[in-house]
Design a protein around this motif. Structure first.
Motif, short mmCIF file in Angstrom:
data_model
loop_
_atom_site.label_atom_id
_atom_site.label_comp_id
_atom_site.label_asym_id
_atom_site.label_seq_id
_atom_site.Cartn_x
_atom_site.Cartn_y
_atom_site.Cartn_z
N GLY A 67 3.86 34.54 50.94
CA GLY A 67 5.13 34.49 51.64
C GLY A 67 6.13 35.53 51.17
N SER A 95 1.47 41.37 59.62
CA SER A 95 2.04 40.89 60.88
C SER A 95 3.57 40.86 60.82
CB SER A 95 1.53 39.47 61.18
OG SER A 95 2.20 38.95 62.33
N SER A 97 5.27 39.05 62.64
CA SER A 97 5.63 37.68 62.98
C SER A 97 5.55 36.77 61.74
CB SER A 97 4.68 37.14 64.06
OG SER A 97 4.82 35.74 64.18
N LYS A 98 6.71 36.31 61.33
CA LYS A 98 6.76 35.41 60.17
C LYS A 98 5.96 34.14 60.46
CE LYS A 98 9.91 33.48 56.78
NZ LYS A 98 11.29 33.37 56.32
N GLU A 99 5.99 33.67 61.70
CA GLU A 99 5.27 32.45 62.08
C GLU A 99 3.76 32.65 61.92
OE1 GLU A 99 7.73 33.85 64.05
OE2 GLU A 99 9.24 32.40 63.42
N THR A 100 3.26 33.83 62.32
CA THR A 100 1.84 34.13 62.16
C THR A 100 1.45 34.12 60.69
OG1 THR A 100 1.79 35.44 64.18
CG2 THR A 100 0.05 35.89 62.58
N ARG A 101 2.28 34.75 59.87
CA ARG A 101 2.00 34.77 58.44
C ARG A 101 2.05 33.36 57.86
NH1 ARG A 101 5.90 38.95 58.60
NH2 ARG A 101 7.21 37.75 57.19
N GLN A 102 3.00 32.56 58.30
CA GLN A 102 3.12 31.19 57.78
C GLN A 102 1.91 30.35 58.17
OE1 GLN A 102 7.01 30.13 59.35
NE2 GLN A 102 7.97 30.44 57.35
N ARG A 103 1.37 30.57 59.37
CA ARG A 103 0.16 29.83 59.78
C ARG A 103 -1.01 30.20 58.87
NH1 ARG A 103 2.16 30.73 64.96
NH2 ARG A 103 0.78 32.51 65.34
N GLN A 105 -0.79 31.36 55.81
CA GLN A 105 -0.48 30.79 54.50
C GLN A 105 -0.79 29.29 54.50
OE1 GLN A 105 3.63 31.32 53.33
NE2 GLN A 105 3.15 31.13 51.16
N GLN A 106 -0.51 28.62 55.59
CA GLN A 106 -0.78 27.18 55.70
C GLN A 106 -2.29 26.90 55.65
OE1 GLN A 106 1.36 24.69 55.49
NE2 GLN A 106 -0.36 23.28 55.53
#
Length: 121
Positions: A67, A95, A97-103, A105-106
């Motif tokens: 992150g 990416s 897209s922070k959301e793509t990276r967070q997915r 990471q999840q």
């Protein structure tokens, strides 16, 4: 170890490098905070070196580094996680897209939650 707190990032970088070269598990606790250093080069070096420490705390620092604000640090964290864990879980460090990276990471976190208890055994 004292140099890890130096105001000069170059001095901290050299200190991290020396401690990583030792590959001594006893220095891990001193290295972990360096994964959140203000200097991206220090963070990246630390994250790269943590791949050589087969320890729960190293994995958790690498997961957190996915992150990071710096794409190079994120990429290094992903590479280190793959080497340390043997897993090939996708992660797009570059990416926008922070959301793509967070997915991504999840997905890593979910794997870790299932495997943490047996890691290293």
């Amino acid at each position: 170890i004292k140099k890890l707190g130096d105001a000069d990032a170059a001095v901290r970088f050299e200190a991290v490098d020396a401690l990583l070269t030792s590959k001594n598990l006893a220095v891990l606790a001193n290295l972990l905070p360096m994964a959140r250093d203000t200097d991206a080069f220090v963070r990246r070096l630390t994250i790269e070196g943590l791949r050589d420490f087969k320890h729960v705390d190293a994995v958790e620092a690498l997961l957190a580094a996915l992150g990071d604000n710096d794409a190079d640090v994120r990429e290094t964290a992903w590479s280190s996680l793959k080497k340390l864990t043997g897993q090939k879980i996708p992660f797009d460090a570059a990416s926008p897209s922070k959301e793509t990276r967070q997915r991504g990471q999840q997905r890593w976190q979910e794997w870790w939650d299932k495997n943490k208890a047996t890691f290293g055994s």
